[in-house]
Design a protein around this motif. Structure first.
Motif, PDB file in Angstrom:
ATOM      1  N   SER A  66     -11.235  22.398  31.821  1.00  0.00           N
ATOM      2  CA  SER A  66     -10.988  22.040  30.426  1.00  0.00           C
ATOM      3  C   SER A  66      -9.568  21.522  30.249  1.00  0.00           C
ATOM      4  N   ASN A  67      -8.611  22.220  30.891  1.00  0.00           N
ATOM      5  CA  ASN A  67      -7.229  21.745  30.803  1.00  0.00           C
ATOM      6  C   ASN A  67      -7.057  20.400  31.474  1.00  0.00           C
ATOM      7  N   THR A 113     -11.805  26.999  32.881  1.00  0.00           N
ATOM      8  CA  THR A 113     -10.585  26.820  32.083  1.00  0.00           C
ATOM      9  C   THR A 113      -9.720  25.701  32.643  1.00  0.00           C
ATOM     10  N   GLU A 114      -9.581  25.696  33.997  1.00  0.00           N
ATOM     11  CA  GLU A 114      -8.788  24.633  34.615  1.00  0.00           C
ATOM     12  C   GLU A 114      -9.409  23.264  34.368  1.00  0.00           C
ATOM     13  N   ALA A 172      -8.410  17.715  29.259  1.00  0.00           N
ATOM     14  CA  ALA A 172      -7.470  17.434  28.163  1.00  0.00           C
ATOM     15  C   ALA A 172      -6.288  16.615  28.664  1.00  0.00           C
ATOM     16  N   SER A 173      -5.759  17.006  29.860  1.00  0.00           N
ATOM     17  CA  SER A 173      -4.624  16.232  30.402  1.00  0.00           C
ATOM     18  C   SER A 173      -5.040  14.822  30.775  1.00  0.00           C
TER      19      SER A 173
END
Length: 306
Positions: A159-160, A156-157, A163-164
């Motif tokens: 993926s974030n 999840t991190e 995105a960032s």
């Protein structure tokens, strides 16, 4: 009756000799209850019942008389073999075998108990190993579940973060032009500063050409020389103060490491030295400060000469 003692036993006729100590010979047949009881006692291999306690004297005499009256031939005195030594030996042998059997049973019990305890210990050890294995498996399962949760959180991190990063990439693309323009402006400013530095160096070169004559003027005309022995500390040596000893040095050392000047040494000490230092830090007039110090040395010399 021809007997060696009271109730020593009965004898059989000579024509039918009896072998002492045997249990398989046939006994005399009597029909009275007492004779039947005596016969049973003689047939028993381990009987130790005494006839004196069982048969009254009259019964024994009647049995003996009946035995003597039943034949006209000559008889030996009646005798009964109770075989007490043999019975005792057999009793001891029986007791010994019983003891051996008991000891063997005890040994078997001990062996079975030891074997049972060994099996119980082995079973307990196996149970302990199984419990330890189960605990290790539970810990491993827990660690695997924790690792899976961590991996899920890391995914999840990531993926974030992706995105960032994509957002930052778009922002960086938009700011690249601004940075390029700033770079060009900085290059222009840097070139200008290089020119300024070159001009200052030229001025400093021209000033450095003037410094030796000025230093010579200070030393020869004003009697001041500069010595730099320590880092960030200048020592000013004043001469031509004493009329009798023109070369006598009057020194003062000033610390230049801080914004506020400080005097580290003054030989000889002059009056109102801290007042002069405060005036220097306030006015920043170093040449005027040197003039004040020289005047202080002159006043000190004149005062000491008087």
């Amino acid at each position: 009756m021809n007997t060696p003692g009271r109730y020593q036993g009965l004898t059989t006729p000579r024509r039918r000799p009896m072998t002492p100590g045997r249990r398989d010979h046939s006994l005399p047949s009597f029909n009275s209850p007492a004779s039947i009881k005596i016969g049973r006692m003689l047939e028993s291999a381990y009987s130790n019942t005494a006839l004196d306690d069982e048969l009254p004297g009259e019964v024994a005499e009647n049995i003996a008389a009946a035995a003597m009256g039943g034949t006209t031939e000559e008889y030996d005195p009646p005798r009964v073999w109770f075989q007490r030594d043999e019975d005792r030996r057999q009793n001891e042998e029986f007791t010994r075998r019983v003891d051996e059997m008991v000891q063997e049973l005890k040994r078997l019990v001990r062996d079975r108990k030891s074997e049972h305890m060994s099996q119980m210990n082995e079973w307990n050890e196996r149970q302990s190993r199984m419990a330890a294995d189960m605990s290790a498996l539970e810990k491993e399962n827990s660690s695997i579940l924790s690792a899976l949760k961590e991996e899920h959180g890391e995914e999840t991190e990531l993926s974030n973060a992706i995105a960032s990063l994509q957002i930052k990439q778009r922002q960086s693309e938009s700011t690249t032009k601004q940075l390029t323009e700033k770079k060009r402006a900085l290059e222009t400013e840097l070139a200008r500063r290089h020119n300024v530095i070159a001009e200052k160096r030229q001025v400093l070169g021209m000033q450095s050409a003037k410094n030796p004559p000025e230093l010579a003027f200070f030393e020869n005309q004003m009697g001041i020389s500069i010595v730099g022995g320590q880092k960030d500390v200048l020592t000013f040596v004043f001469t031509f103060i004493s009329l009798s000893e023109p070369s006598r040095p009057f020194t003062i050392s000033i610390d230049l490491s801080q914004r506020e000047y400080a005097v580290t040494k003054c030989v000889p000490a002059i009056a109102d030295l801290q007042t002069h230092v405060d005036w220097l830090n306030m006015s920043r007039d170093f040449f005027g400060f040197l003039k004040r110090i020289r005047r202080g040395f002159v006043d000190h010399y004149l005062g000491s000469a008087i």
